[in-house]
Design an enzyme around this catalytic site. Structure first.
Site, PDB file in Angstrom:
ATOM      1  N   LEU A   1      60.810  15.935  20.195  1.00 42.48           N
ATOM      2  CA  LEU A   1      61.063  17.150  20.308  1.00 42.48           C
ATOM      3  C   LEU A   1      61.921  17.912  19.190  1.00 42.48           C
ATOM      4  O   LEU A   1      62.388  17.210  18.677  1.00 42.48           O
ATOM      5  CB  LEU A   1      62.756  16.295  21.311  1.00 42.48           C
ATOM      6  CG  LEU A   1      61.482  16.106  23.161  1.00 42.48           C
ATOM      7  CD1 LEU A   1      62.996  15.141  23.121  1.00 42.48           C
ATOM      8  CD2 LEU A   1      61.235  16.452  23.856  1.00 42.48           C
ATOM      9  N   ASP A   2      62.136  19.043  19.613  1.00 44.29           N
ATOM     10  CA  ASP A   2      62.639  19.558  18.620  1.00 44.29           C
ATOM     11  C   ASP A   2      63.568  20.118  18.509  1.00 44.29           C
ATOM     12  O   ASP A   2      64.732  19.452  19.458  1.00 44.29           O
ATOM     13  CB  ASP A   2      61.967  21.755  18.772  1.00 44.29           C
ATOM     14  CG  ASP A   2      60.301  21.850  19.464  1.00 44.29           C
ATOM     15  OD1 ASP A   2      59.704  20.957  18.419  1.00 44.29           O
ATOM     16  OD2 ASP A   2      60.293  22.845  19.839  1.00 44.29           O
ATOM     17  N   TYR A   3      64.406  20.694  17.299  1.00 45.27           N
ATOM     18  CA  TYR A   3      66.064  20.250  16.783  1.00 45.27           C
ATOM     19  C   TYR A   3      66.425  20.817  17.754  1.00 45.27           C
ATOM     20  O   TYR A   3      67.921  20.307  18.761  1.00 45.27           O
ATOM     21  CB  TYR A   3      66.021  21.002  15.431  1.00 45.27           C
ATOM     22  CG  TYR A   3      67.444  21.328  15.624  1.00 45.27           C
ATOM     23  CD1 TYR A   3      68.132  20.081  14.556  1.00 45.27           C
ATOM     24  CD2 TYR A   3      68.465  22.482  14.918  1.00 45.27           C
ATOM     25  CE1 TYR A   3      69.449  20.630  13.912  1.00 45.27           C
ATOM     26  CE2 TYR A   3      69.664  22.434  14.978  1.00 45.27           C
ATOM     27  CZ  TYR A   3      69.816  21.448  14.399  1.00 45.27           C
ATOM     28  OH  TYR A   3      71.594  21.430  13.632  1.00 45.27           O
TER      29      TYR A   3
ATOM     30  N   THR B   1      65.696  21.434  21.251  1.00 43.61           N
ATOM     31  CA  THR B   1      65.063  20.777  22.550  1.00 43.61           C
ATOM     32  C   THR B   1      66.167  19.233  22.513  1.00 43.61           C
ATOM     33  O   THR B   1      66.478  18.385  22.002  1.00 43.61           O
ATOM     34  CB  THR B   1      64.096  20.815  22.544  1.00 43.61           C
ATOM     35  OG1 THR B   1      63.441  22.063  22.009  1.00 43.61           O
ATOM     36  CG2 THR B   1      63.549  20.084  23.783  1.00 43.61           C
TER      37      THR B   1
END
Length: 244
Positions: free
Chosen positions: A102-104, A106
């Site tokens: 999961l992105d930073y 998100t």
């Protein structure tokens, strides 16, 4: 069967690249015999030694984390940023790693484990595990844009697979909307790039569900272990496309 360098990396002895160097240098033995071929595969019953030290096999563990924003989905970060593994601290002794990413910026549901085979089942596109996100976007997507997401949209790394998309609320005056989107791919920043491609960039993103799993009563930074039944169901879902 797993590649030897992968087994060494999962055991926490060295990175995969360093493990490859150790193999080429003749410092790795399998069942008492020195191995120097990088393509070598081993099973759970094989005895692996690195520099004369036998690899200890960890019990397999599986966690569901409510990832907060501001954490990297990695085991370590060369920029010194906090990682999702840092959240577990010393409470988990096994060498776990995130399943996918999961992105930073998100938040939401992220699985972590020390089981490489399980991780592959959960992340490989051919197994088509659904992941559902709630996206707060700037602007209000029109019907054409939503249809484009549903049918698959062209990105710089190729066309996306069809997605399930719905707009759950919108405010024409404030020019913002909330959408739910379900995909089974896992490309880098995919959901954000998909909405950007239709002119409604994501302001805030959260993963709500992974297959049949949801966040339940967890709050950001909290986690729980998956039950044996949940792990079994996830395996069956990946292998058969259904949990019955």
């Amino acid at each position: 069967m797993e590649r030897l360098q992968k087994v060494i990396a999962y055991a926490g002895v060295a990175s995969r690249r360093k493990a490859e160097e150790l193999i080429l240098e003749g410092k790795v033995k399998v069942n008492g015999k020195t191995v120097t071929e990088l393509g070598t595969k081993v099973s759970n019953s094989d005895v692996v030694e690195v520099n004369g030290v036998k690899l200890e096999k960890e019990d397999k563990v599986y966690f569901l984390l409510y990832k907060p924003r501001g954490y990297i989905s990695a085991v370590t970060d060369d920029k010194g940023r906090q990682t999702v593994v840092d959240i577990f601290g010393k409470h988990v002794i096994e060498r776990i790693f995130p399943v996918g990413r999961l992105d930073y910026d998100t938040s939401g549901l992220l699985l972590l484990t020390n089981d490489g085979e399980f991780a592959n089942l959960m992340t490989h596109p051919k197994f088509k595990i659904d992941k559902t996100y709630i996206a707060r976007v700037k602007g209000v997507p029109d019907k054409k844009g939503l249809m484009a997401l549903q049918n698959g949209i062209k990105l710089e790394d190729g066309k996306t697979a069809p997605a399930k998309v719905s707009m759950t609320s919108f405010d024409e005056t404030a020019k913002k909307a909330i959408c739910e989107i379900t995909i089974h791919e896992g490309r880098n920043r995919q959901v954000r790039r998909m909405f950007e491609a239709i002119g409604t960039p994501v302001v805030k993103l959260k993963r709500e569900r992974f297959a049949f799993l949801d966040l339940g009563n967890l709050t950001p930074g909290e986690y729980r272990q998956l039950t044996k039944h949940e792990v079994k169901q996830l395996r069956v879902l990946a292998e058969t496309g259904s949990i019955g």
